[in-house]
Design a protein around this motif. Structure first.
Motif, PDB file in Angstrom:
ATOM      1  N   ASP A 110       0.665   5.126  -4.511  1.00  0.00           N
ATOM      2  CA  ASP A 110       0.033   6.028  -3.539  1.00  0.00           C
ATOM      3  C   ASP A 110      -0.714   7.162  -4.230  1.00  0.00           C
TER       4      ASP A 110
ATOM      5  N   ASP B 129       0.823  -1.211   0.000  1.00  0.00           N
ATOM      6  CA  ASP B 129       0.000   0.000   0.000  1.00  0.00           C
ATOM      7  C   ASP B 129       0.864   1.270   0.000  1.00  0.00           C
ATOM      8  N   ASP B 130       0.275   2.365  -0.428  1.00  0.00           N
ATOM      9  CA  ASP B 130       0.935   3.687  -0.379  1.00  0.00           C
ATOM     10  C   ASP B 130       2.311   3.635  -1.028  1.00  0.00           C
TER      11      ASP B 130
ATOM     12  N   GLU C 247      -4.341   4.089  -6.606  1.00  0.00           N
ATOM     13  CA  GLU C 247      -5.468   4.472  -5.729  1.00  0.00           C
ATOM     14  C   GLU C 247      -5.698   5.983  -5.828  1.00  0.00           C
TER      15      GLU C 247
HETATM   16 CA    CA Z   1      -3.191   3.738   0.367  1.00  0.00          CA
END
Ligand code: CA
Ligand code: C2E
Ligand code: CA
Length: 610
Positions: free
Chosen positions: A524, A501-502, A558
């Motif tokens: 991210d 993630d990110d 995202e």
């Molecule tokens: Ca994220």
């Protein structure tokens, strides 16, 4: 034979008398009295046996020495009694204290209570001085009055006392006053400040990331750093200021005698704080390496009135923690408003504890789609339906949950709820293919039994583990890379998948990424936000995509909000998306309805509702 032998070792009146002759010739005591004295004195002598006394004893009349014991001789460096006999008792007292001791003897002779004591300074034969305790007692024999002086050399006691005091009040690593000393001094500073009407300040100086230095370079280097910090802080002291090592890596300083006007004293306090900040910002030479260690400083003013020590301590502590939260390496001056936010936090914390039992958490679901808009997966995002404040978003409570450890039961609830959802979706043609991603915090992931409880949940709910995706962030992976890889591998054996993630906000290097059993990188949203206008972000996105492809990892972006962003991502080779452009996070019923009603309904955007 010494005088001592003559007078003390024998009861012969002749021998004693010969000593008395000398004495009497000086003191002019009548013959009759001599005889009486000799008798009584010899009685007394056999009674007390002065040589067995553990302290020096001198017997004198009208301030002139008549007899002493061996301890006395040793104490003052004499060999025989003849050297002091008949001399003023105060010959063995430092000249500056003689008046004081004469006074003591006078009082002793005159007073009825007949016993008094004083700490004074003794004078040895060689001229050296030492601390001395003298206690005098009046002894009346017939109509003769003697002064018995008991003497104790205080050198050792004083040394011991100093040692005790230095143990109690000083920190041995830095030689600075310690916490106890500082608190005592603060009491005095407050009283003085109230009396003279001048303000003072209390500063708390805490080193940033000192623990890391201790862990990475070892305690010896840590100690060296603390000594150097103490030294530098001393250079910031003005006359009358007090610096202490309060404990660990925290130093506390009292500034006294600031202006009586608050605006001026505030300036003075800030000037000292900034000076400290500046002085501590220079690198330290530790062994053969240079090390940088910054401080977070909290400070508050006091004016002596109305203020309690505990309150002042609390205020500087609050300000110091605020400085830490404000990014460290900074100064923060106490403001009552800070307490308001601390109290709000405490309330939030106690409510967070109850939220699980009260079933106040919900999972919202956000779609992840491919380049044709076809749903591939879902991310579960937690929401707190607070009974009063309505909906609270995770950014407001997850950090607190992480700090307090509440993230563990919360994380477990998320996993359980996600598994239940996956099981339900299994029987529905619209949902059975969807992967479900959950966010896992570092603390959760590092739990010893994390693998086993994920395994147990997968079994208990009898779900297809391939559909359960765990989102981890870069920072937590690198902390202990071997252990991370082992945990991830165990979970992979169960069948669970991983997304990073990110991605792009941490420090992952290709070297580490290669070793991690990941399935997906998630670009991210900070790189997506200005993708249409920021050419740098475009380059970063393209690089990440290339990197993912070369590592054989899937890639998703995202925070995709506009068609333009989606197009750029597509052109860069990223074909999976998550963002408001397709679907905002929403409760499960709404989410399922949306899936059934088709793709055009996914284009919702706008505010998320409960
Ligand atoms: Ca994220
Ligand atoms: P995240 O994992 O990076 O989640 C993505 C965040 O971006 C979510 O915020 C989501 O609502 C938001 N978002 C999605 N699409 C868009 C978009 O197009 N534009 C913008 N501006 N934002 C978008 P949310 O739900 O507030 O979650 C914030 C963070 O809280 C998450 O960031 C995650 O780190 C954490 N979090 C959420 N749920 C959980 C959980 O169950 N456990 C843990 N440990 N952390 C969670
Ligand atoms: Ca996430």
């Amino acid at each position: 034979m010494t005088m001592r032998g003559l007078s003390l070792m024998s009861d012969s009146s002749l021998e004693v008398d010969s000593k008395l002759v000398v004495f009497n010739s000086m003191r002019d005591i009548s013959k009759h009295k001599h005889a009486e004295y000799v008798l009584r004195e010899s009685e007394l002598r056999s009674r007390t046996n002065i040589e067995q006394l553990p302290f020096g004893l001198s017997i004198s009349r009208d301030g002139y020495t008549f007899d002493v014991n061996n301890v006395y001789l040793n104490m003052f460096g004499y060999n025989e009694i003849a050297e002091v006999f008949g001399q003023p008792l105060t010959n063995q007292i430092s000249p500056q204290c003689r008046g004081q001791v004469n006074e003591l003897i006078r009082e002793c002779i005159q007073s009825d209570s007949n016993e008094s004591m004083k700490e004074t300074i003794g004078l040895r034969k060689d001229g050296s001085e030492f601390p001395l305790l003298i206690s005098t007692k009046r002894v009346v024999l017939g109509d003769l009055t003697f002064t018995y002086a008991y003497l104790i050399d205080l050198t050792e006691r004083n040394k011991a006392e100093e040692k005790i005091e230095s143990h109690a009040f000083y920190d041995h690593l830095t030689n600075l006053p310690n916490r106890l000393y500082l608190i005592q001094h603060l009491k005095q500073a407050l009283t003085l400040s109230a009396r003279i009407g001048r303000q003072g300040a209390l500063l708390s100086i805490d080193l940033d990331d000192f623990k890391t230095l201790n862990q990475t370079l070892g305690h010896e280097m840590g100690d060296q750093l603390l000594q150097k910090v103490g030294h530098r802080l001393k250079s910031c002291l003005r006359e009358g200021d007090t610096l202490s090592r309060f404990g660990g890596d925290e130093f506390v300083m009292i500034l006294e005698n600031l202006s009586n006007r608050e605006s001026e004293s505030d300036d003075q306090m800030r000037a000292v704080c900034n000076r400290i900040l500046n002085v501590l910002n220079h690198p330290y030479q530790l062994g053969d390496r240079k090390y940088r260690c910054t401080p977070s400083i909290g400070a508050t003013l006091f004016n002596g009135n109305k203020q309690e020590i505990d309150d002042l301590m609390k205020q500087t502590d609050i300000a110091m923690h605020q400085a830490k939260e404000g990014g460290r390496n900074t100064v923060c001056i106490y403001d009552p408003q800070m307490e308001v936010s601390i109290n709000a936090r405490a309330t939030l914390q106690s409510e967070l504890r109850k939220a699980l039992d009260n079933k106040e958490f919900q999972l919202h679901f956000q779609m992840q789609v491919d380049s044709t808009g076809h749903p591939l997966g879902v991310e579960a995002l937690i929401r707190w339906k607070h009974p009063v404040c309505d909906m609270i978003f995770p950014d407001k409570f997850i950090p607190l949950a992480e700090e307090t450890g509440l993230i563990l039961p919360i994380g477990q609830w998320v996993l359980e709820t996600a598994c239940i959802q996956l099981k339900k979706w299994e029987s529905d043609e619209f949902t059975r293919h969807l992967t479900l991603s959950i966010n896992v915090s570092a603390k959760q992931f590092r739990q010893i039994d994390f693998v086993s409880y994920v395994h147990a949940a997968v079994k208990r709910h009898n779900i297809n583990p391939k559909l359960l995706k765990i989102e981890l962030t870069e920072g937590m992976l690198l902390e202990n890379i071997e252990e991370t890889i082992a945990t991830m591998n165990s979970l992979k054996e169960i069948g669970v998948t991983f997304s990073l993630d990110d991605f792009g906000t941490g420090y992952s290097s290709l070297k580490y990424l290669k070793h991690l059993p990941l399935d997906q990188l998630k670009i991210d949203q900070s790189f997506i936000r200005e993708l249409a206008t920021n050419s740098c972000d475009k380059v970063i996105v393209r690089t990440i995509v290339t990197m993912a492809h070369s590592l054989n990892l899937k890639i998703i972006a995202e925070g995709v909000e506009t068609e333009e962003q989606r197009q750029i991502l597509f052109n860069s080779g990223c074909t999976n998306y998550q963002g408001y452009l397709f679907c905002k996070p929403m409760p499960v019923e709404q989410f399922e309805k949306l899936l059934r009603n088709g793709k055009e309904h996914l284009m919702l955007g706008g505010q998320e509702s409960g």
